[in-house]
Scaffold this motif. Structure first.
Motif, short mmCIF file in Angstrom:
data_model
loop_
_atom_site.label_atom_id
_atom_site.label_comp_id
_atom_site.label_asym_id
_atom_site.label_seq_id
_atom_site.Cartn_x
_atom_site.Cartn_y
_atom_site.Cartn_z
N SER A 89 2.18 3.43 1.99
CA SER A 89 1.73 4.63 2.69
C SER A 89 1.95 4.46 4.19
O SER A 89 2.46 3.43 4.65
N GLY A 120 -2.54 5.57 0.03
CA GLY A 120 -2.27 4.24 -0.52
C GLY A 120 -2.99 3.15 0.25
O GLY A 120 -3.47 2.17 -0.34
N HIS A 129 0.82 -1.22 0.00
CA HIS A 129 0.00 0.00 0.00
C HIS A 129 0.86 1.27 0.00
O HIS A 129 0.35 2.36 -0.23
#
Length: 290
Positions: free
Chosen positions: A171, A202, A169
């Motif tokens: 993030s 994300g 992801h």
């Protein structure tokens, strides 16, 4: 079977593995000879619990999974391993009623939706499996021992930061936490905590958005989740010594946590249609301190 941990913070979950504590009503004259030396010494607790958790973050289906744990304090430095999360407090603790500064690294293995075998809802399975993410970061905090009920209760506040380093992801997640721990006797202790998580764009896109192809496959509407505050949690967790006391021997461990999803993470069809904004988790297990 993969191993995970119910969504407890590291500091609050450590209460379940019972940092050394005395009775809140014990007068100084009632303290056994040598007990202060024992509390200032090294301590290692190992345990395992049966955790009852959601199939995925935002789900309304539940399952059982094993949740191991280790809490070790060596020469004043504390190492914690709780299921999929590990941390080390690199600032040495001092015994007795005092202020406690906390800082160190933290790591978490995120298994969310990495296996359709553990997900009952066919719509979520149709979204596709995700890779396991590795989130690394650090935490800082401050605590005070000897606050309300006795010289051995503790109130602390921490803030942690993790970032996905596995490009799943890609993030960050911020997590502020406040927790309170108090002994009830030489054999029992309880802790309360409140926490929240703020997730990056994300994370929202990976776990809570639904694109066109996923919508056709699952029947869920297209949704573009934005970053922001993801959830808040309240929990209670405790322990009871089965042999000896909280300083040494076998102990029962248990806890219950409520988590409420927030903002786009609550409104996502992953949660609002296929799941629920209200999340529960619980665990019951056994540990040994030596």
């Amino acid at each position: 079977m993969r191993i995970v941990i119910l969504p407890l913070t590291v500091a609050a979950a450590a209460v379940a593995f019972a940092t050394p504590a005395l009775a809140q009503d014990a007068a100084p004259s009632a303290v056994p000879t040598g007990i202060e030396e024992q509390m200032a010494g090294d301590s290692i607790t190992v345990g395992v619990a049966a955790a009852y958790i959601t199939d995925y973050e935002g789900s309304n289906d539940y399952r059982f999974t094993p949740a191991p744990g280790v809490l070790a304090t060596i020469k004043g430095y504390t190492f914690t391993l709780l299921g999929n999360r590990a941390s080390v407090d690199l600032i040495r603790d001092n015994p007795g009623p005092t202020w406690d500064l906390q800082a160190g690294p933290i790591g978490l293995v995120n298994f969310n939706r990495n296996s359709n075998k553990s997900i009952d809802d066919r719509r979520i399975r149709a979204l596709g499996e995700l890779d396991t993410s590795i989130e690394l970061g650090g935490f800082v905090g401050i605590g005070k021992t000897g606050v309300i009920t006795s010289p051995y209760d503790k109130l602390s506040v921490t803030v942690s930061y993790r970032h996905d380093v596995s490009n799943v992801h890609d993030s960050a997640i911020w997590q502020p936490t406040i927790n309170y721990f108090t002994p009830l006797s030489r054999k029992a202790a309880v802790g309360l905590f409140a926490s929240a998580e703020r997730a990056g764009r994300g994370y929202a896109r990976t776990y809570f958005s639904v694109d066109g192809a996923q919508s056709l496959a699952s029947g869920l509407p297209v949704y573009n989740a934005r970053d922001g505050w993801k959830n808040w949690s309240l929990g209670v967790i405790g322990t009871y010594a089965l042999t000896g006391d909280l300083l040494k021997g076998w102990k029962a461990i248990g806890g219950v946590v409520y988590r409420g999803m927030m903002n786009d993470f609550k409104d996502s069809p992953v949660t609002s249609i296929a799941g629920s904004k209200s999340q529960w988790a619980s665990a019951l297990g056994i540990g040994y301190t030596f």
